[in-house]
Design an enzyme around this catalytic site. Structure first.
Site, PDB file in Angstrom:
ATOM      1  N   THR A   1       0.843  -1.194   0.000  1.00 42.11           N
ATOM      2  CA  THR A   1       0.000   0.000   0.000  1.00 42.11           C
ATOM      3  C   THR A   1       0.878   1.244   0.000  1.00 42.11           C
ATOM      4  O   THR A   1       2.098   1.172   0.178  1.00 42.11           O
ATOM      5  CB  THR A   1      -0.923   0.003   1.248  1.00 42.11           C
TER       6      THR A   1
ATOM      7  N   TYR B   1       8.817   7.576  17.511  1.00 39.36           N
ATOM      8  CA  TYR B   1       8.830   7.612  16.049  1.00 39.36           C
ATOM      9  C   TYR B   1      10.022   8.429  15.558  1.00 39.36           C
ATOM     10  O   TYR B   1      10.751   8.015  14.648  1.00 39.36           O
ATOM     11  CB  TYR B   1       7.532   8.205  15.519  1.00 39.36           C
TER      12      TYR B   1
END
Length: 300
Positions: A25, A172
């Site tokens: 994706t 992150y």
């Protein structure tokens, strides 16, 4: 070549083998699609083979699927072994897969999920495949980072897995900073080895993908409403990766991102990363720790 680089600038890829992680994706699929359209044999290395096969059909061309779960070193080793058996040579490895802003959880090996997926899994995969790239003229390792490497980001060696204190944004940022430090240290080692293989980094700016699905609700709410102003389609977000992967003028150790304000949108150009990402001592320390955690040693 025009600085307004588009997918039309991707040169002929016939005869090349490209492995793209997380290609079912978003950015990975767009990267695979363009490489396949230019004639490359593209391996979509994905966690869910069924979704991978559907993505391969969308990508077209000679697109194949390899199961790969970056949250498991056992899976990484199995995938690397299968890729090595199927492909005596690999021209391009695109470390694209990633997770973002997840609540604290761990991989099967006990690593904090974002660091384990975004950095350590790719570190191990690269090390296990690198000898398939080294003999190939002009081969490349492209690792996808993020503008998030500047946000609350540091390599927290005293709490690398976020066991004492966890912030999903900081975790992150740490993983994306690690992607850059890995690229720069790998390039230094490749150059010393005398190979034509190079390591390059890229980031997509703000792209409309599924990556932010784990962001806090308030962030998702704002992002949904501001998306038309602040983000670009996945096909545009993939352009820095594609340029890093295919432009003949690319040099090892470069970092590509959008040319617009704040590097949010635009056409891919060489950009600079944060000052701490260039810290040689931190790069080498992270490399050593990554080897210890994954058990993978590089042939350079």
């Amino acid at each position: 070549m025009s600085t307004r680089w588009t997918e039309q600038h991707v040169p002929d890829q016939r005869g090349r083998v490209a492995v793209v992680t997380g290609a079912n994706t978003g950015l990975g699929l767009e990267t695979a699609r363009v490489l396949a359209a230019r004639g490359a044999t593209v391996v979509l290395a994905v966690r869910d083979p069924a979704k991978g096969r559907a993505a391969a059909a969308r990508a077209g061309g000679d697109a194949r699927v390899q199961e790969l779960d970056l949250t498991s070193l056992e899976s990484v080793r199995a995938a690397a072994a299968a890729l090595r058996e199927a492909h005596p040579r690999i021209d391009l490895l695109v470390n694209n897969a990633g997770v973002m802003y997840t609540p604290r959880s761990t991989t099967r090996d006990g690593f904090e999920l974002q660091l384990g997926t975004n950095h350590l899994g790719h570190f191990a995969l690269t090390g296990l495949l690198l000898d398939r790239l080294l003999p190939v003229p002009g081969s490349r390792v492209v690792t996808v980072s993020s503008v998030g490497h500047r946000i609350r980001a540091a390599i927290r060696f005293d709490d690398l897995q976020g066991e004492r204190s966890y912030c999903r944004v900081g975790a992150y940022g740490q993983s994306k900073l690690a992607n850059l430090m890995f690229t720069y240290e790998l390039q230094r080692r490749l150059a010393a080895h005398g190979t034509t293989t190079v390591a390059v980094a890229a980031h997509p700016g703000a792209s409309s993908t599924e990556l932010a699905r784990n962001a806090p609700a308030a962030v998702r709410f704002a992002a949904d409403r501001l998306a038309p102003l602040l983000t670009q389609p996945a096909a545009a977000g993939a352009l820095p990766t594609l340029r890093a992967a295919t432009d003949p003028a690319v040099l090892g150790g470069q970092y590509y991102g959008p040319d617009g304000p704040g590097e949010v949108r635009g056409h891919p150009v060489v950009v600079t990363s944060s000052p701490q990402s260039y810290d040689l001592g931190l790069q080498q320390r992270l490399w050593t720790v990554s080897e210890e955690l994954t058990g993978v040693r590089f042939p350079v």
